[in-house]
Design a protein around this motif. Structure first.
Motif, PDB file in Angstrom:
ATOM      1  N   THR A 196      12.042   2.057  -6.085  1.00  0.00           N
ATOM      2  CA  THR A 196      12.918   0.891  -6.086  1.00  0.00           C
ATOM      3  C   THR A 196      13.119   0.394  -4.660  1.00  0.00           C
ATOM      4  OG1 THR A 196      14.952   2.187  -5.837  1.00  0.00           O
ATOM      5  CG2 THR A 196      14.132   1.830  -8.084  1.00  0.00           C
ATOM      6  N   GLY A 197      13.669  -0.815  -4.543  1.00  0.00           N
ATOM      7  CA  GLY A 197      13.931  -1.370  -3.224  1.00  0.00           C
ATOM      8  C   GLY A 197      14.912  -0.526  -2.431  1.00  0.00           C
ATOM      9  N   VAL A 198      15.908   0.015  -3.118  1.00  0.00           N
ATOM     10  CA  VAL A 198      16.913   0.856  -2.451  1.00  0.00           C
ATOM     11  C   VAL A 198      16.273   2.141  -1.933  1.00  0.00           C
ATOM     12  CG1 VAL A 198      19.033   2.176  -2.786  1.00  0.00           C
ATOM     13  CG2 VAL A 198      18.802  -0.082  -3.819  1.00  0.00           C
ATOM     14  N   GLN A 199      15.421   2.747  -2.750  1.00  0.00           N
ATOM     15  CA  GLN A 199      14.742   3.976  -2.336  1.00  0.00           C
ATOM     16  C   GLN A 199      13.814   3.710  -1.157  1.00  0.00           C
ATOM     17  OE1 GLN A 199      12.968   4.844  -6.155  1.00  0.00           O
ATOM     18  NE2 GLN A 199      14.471   6.432  -6.618  1.00  0.00           N
ATOM     19  N   TYR A 200      13.137   2.566  -1.208  1.00  0.00           N
ATOM     20  CA  TYR A 200      12.214   2.216  -0.129  1.00  0.00           C
ATOM     21  C   TYR A 200      12.970   2.001   1.182  1.00  0.00           C
ATOM     22  CZ  TYR A 200       8.938  -0.508   2.677  1.00  0.00           C
ATOM     23  OH  TYR A 200       8.150  -0.972   3.701  1.00  0.00           O
ATOM     24  N   GLU A 201      14.059   1.268   1.128  1.00  0.00           N
ATOM     25  CA  GLU A 201      14.849   1.022   2.341  1.00  0.00           C
ATOM     26  C   GLU A 201      15.347   2.333   2.942  1.00  0.00           C
ATOM     27  OE1 GLU A 201      18.828  -1.425   3.873  1.00  0.00           O
ATOM     28  OE2 GLU A 201      18.119  -1.635   1.804  1.00  0.00           O
ATOM     29  N   LYS A 202      15.762   3.243   2.091  1.00  0.00           N
ATOM     30  CA  LYS A 202      16.236   4.548   2.570  1.00  0.00           C
ATOM     31  C   LYS A 202      15.122   5.298   3.290  1.00  0.00           C
ATOM     32  CE  LYS A 202      18.384   8.843   0.968  1.00  0.00           C
ATOM     33  NZ  LYS A 202      18.894   9.595  -0.212  1.00  0.00           N
ATOM     34  N   THR A 246       2.244   0.905   8.728  1.00  0.00           N
ATOM     35  CA  THR A 246       3.022   2.136   8.576  1.00  0.00           C
ATOM     36  C   THR A 246       4.149   1.955   7.568  1.00  0.00           C
ATOM     37  OG1 THR A 246       2.545   2.860  10.841  1.00  0.00           O
ATOM     38  CG2 THR A 246       4.478   3.816   9.761  1.00  0.00           C
ATOM     39  N   LEU A 247       4.881   0.855   7.688  1.00  0.00           N
ATOM     40  CA  LEU A 247       5.999   0.612   6.776  1.00  0.00           C
ATOM     41  C   LEU A 247       5.509   0.296   5.368  1.00  0.00           C
ATOM     42  CD1 LEU A 247       8.445  -1.450   9.036  1.00  0.00           C
ATOM     43  CD2 LEU A 247       8.286   1.022   8.693  1.00  0.00           C
ATOM     44  N   THR A 248       4.333  -0.309   5.271  1.00  0.00           N
ATOM     45  CA  THR A 248       3.757  -0.595   3.956  1.00  0.00           C
ATOM     46  C   THR A 248       3.356   0.699   3.258  1.00  0.00           C
ATOM     47  OG1 THR A 248       2.930  -2.758   4.669  1.00  0.00           O
ATOM     48  CG2 THR A 248       1.919  -1.792   2.715  1.00  0.00           C
ATOM     49  N   GLU A 249       2.770   1.614   4.000  1.00  0.00           N
ATOM     50  CA  GLU A 249       2.319   2.881   3.420  1.00  0.00           C
ATOM     51  C   GLU A 249       3.484   3.721   2.910  1.00  0.00           C
ATOM     52  OE1 GLU A 249       0.040   4.656   6.514  1.00  0.00           O
ATOM     53  OE2 GLU A 249      -1.764   3.453   6.116  1.00  0.00           O
ATOM     54  N   ILE A 250       4.658   3.536   3.480  1.00  0.00           N
ATOM     55  CA  ILE A 250       5.835   4.270   3.007  1.00  0.00           C
ATOM     56  C   ILE A 250       6.126   3.911   1.551  1.00  0.00           C
ATOM     57  CG2 ILE A 250       8.348   4.500   3.276  1.00  0.00           C
ATOM     58  CD1 ILE A 250       7.962   4.197   6.271  1.00  0.00           C
ATOM     59  N   ASP A 272       3.010  -0.076  -3.911  1.00  0.00           N
ATOM     60  CA  ASP A 272       3.860  -1.273  -3.962  1.00  0.00           C
ATOM     61  C   ASP A 272       4.431  -1.608  -2.586  1.00  0.00           C
ATOM     62  OD1 ASP A 272       3.607  -1.545  -6.790  1.00  0.00           O
ATOM     63  OD2 ASP A 272       5.072   0.055  -7.053  1.00  0.00           O
ATOM     64  N   GLY A 273       3.848  -1.012  -1.547  1.00  0.00           N
ATOM     65  CA  GLY A 273       4.400  -1.128  -0.207  1.00  0.00           C
ATOM     66  C   GLY A 273       4.588  -2.545   0.300  1.00  0.00           C
ATOM     67  N   LEU A 330       8.147  -4.171   1.168  1.00  0.00           N
ATOM     68  CA  LEU A 330       8.447  -4.574   2.545  1.00  0.00           C
ATOM     69  C   LEU A 330       8.860  -6.039   2.597  1.00  0.00           C
ATOM     70  CD1 LEU A 330       8.582  -4.050   5.549  1.00  0.00           C
ATOM     71  CD2 LEU A 330       6.115  -4.453   5.688  1.00  0.00           C
ATOM     72  N   ASP A 331       8.144  -6.895   1.881  1.00  0.00           N
ATOM     73  CA  ASP A 331       8.498  -8.316   1.839  1.00  0.00           C
ATOM     74  C   ASP A 331       9.906  -8.503   1.284  1.00  0.00           C
ATOM     75  OD1 ASP A 331       6.023  -8.943   2.841  1.00  0.00           O
ATOM     76  OD2 ASP A 331       5.135  -9.448   0.898  1.00  0.00           O
ATOM     77  N   GLY A 332      10.217  -7.759   0.229  1.00  0.00           N
ATOM     78  CA  GLY A 332      11.544  -7.859  -0.375  1.00  0.00           C
ATOM     79  C   GLY A 332      12.635  -7.378   0.563  1.00  0.00           C
ATOM     80  N   LEU A 333      12.341  -6.321   1.314  1.00  0.00           N
ATOM     81  CA  LEU A 333      13.319  -5.771   2.255  1.00  0.00           C
ATOM     82  C   LEU A 333      13.609  -6.759   3.377  1.00  0.00           C
ATOM     83  CD1 LEU A 333      15.071  -3.439   3.200  1.00  0.00           C
ATOM     84  CD2 LEU A 333      13.055  -2.420   4.272  1.00  0.00           C
ATOM     85  N   LEU A 334      12.572  -7.404   3.895  1.00  0.00           N
ATOM     86  CA  LEU A 334      12.761  -8.385   4.968  1.00  0.00           C
ATOM     87  C   LEU A 334      13.546  -9.595   4.470  1.00  0.00           C
ATOM     88  CD1 LEU A 334       9.266  -8.314   6.741  1.00  0.00           C
ATOM     89  CD2 LEU A 334      11.414  -7.315   7.532  1.00  0.00           C
TER      90      LEU A 334
END
Length: 215
Positions: free
Chosen positions: A52-58, A93-97, A101-102, A106-110
């Motif tokens: 999820t977006g929350v998990q990714y941001e964390k 690097t941030l995409t691979e995290i 769906d990286g 990442l686009d959603g986080l920005l």
């Protein structure tokens, strides 16, 4: 004794007569139901994201916090401009995290953060090296013509950049800066318009190394 004799005789006659009693028969009913097919619906496969977006941001925050000594992150904290290779490596690097769906994550986080660029977003998380921030505003700190409140104003700018890495110029008109003077920086530096103008220019210069290129 006579009563017991009579009872035994009655029971004996009942046992003899039982086999001759008419038994009720039940009619067996057979049923035959046929299923009626109303239609065939094609199954729809709904792909569920693995993260999820929350998990990714964390995960992004955790990665950046644990890699402050990474070359690209170090350059951002030191207010050094990044090369195109640096930008591509940081984005990868941030995409691979986010695994497969990286890029979407990442686009959603920005977008959610409202950051104008990837580098702006990253530095807002890792902060700015305090020594670098102090160096950028050193001439104001050493200006003996400034009052203690004016010096404190400059120190608060340095504190903000150290903690958050970035700050909008409009923040200088809001708390905690406005706590020094209700009229804002213009009133606080009344009669020293050139000084406050230079402070704004220095703040813009600090952000100039942050590319406007987004992921």
């Amino acid at each position: 004794m006579l009563l017991n004799f009579v009872s035994r005789k009655v029971l004996t006659h009942q046992r003899v007569l039982v086999p001759f009693l008419e038994k009720k028969t039940r009619k067996i009913v057979y049923t035959s139901f046929k299923d009626k097919v109303l239609g065939i619906r094609d199954s729809v496969f709904i792909a569920m994201p693995k993260m999820t977006g929350v998990q990714y941001e964390k995960k992004v925050r955790e990665y950046l916090r644990n890699h402050l000594d990474h070359l690209v992150i170090h350059r951002l904290r030191s207010n050094q401009p990044l090369t195109e290779t640096d930008l591509q490596g940081l984005e990868q690097t941030l995409t691979e995290i986010g695994e497969e769906d990286g890029q979407t994550l990442l686009d959603g986080l920005l977008t959610h953060s409202g950051a104008p660029s990837l580098t702006w977003f990253v530095r807002s998380l890792v902060g700015m090296d305090r020594t670098v921030a102090q160096s950028a505003f050193a001439r104001f700190l050493s200006d003996r013509s400034l009052t203690p409140y004016q010096i404190r104003f400059v120190e608060m700018v340095i504190d903000q950049l150290t903690a958050c890495g970035v700050m909008a110029a409009s923040a200088l008109y809001e708390p905690p800066f406005s706590n020094l003077h209700a009229g804002g920086p213009d009133a606080l530096f009344d009669g020293k318009e050139k000084v406050i103008e230079d402070i704004f220019n220095t703040l813009n210069l600090v952000h100039s190394s942050l590319s406007s290129r987004t992921a």
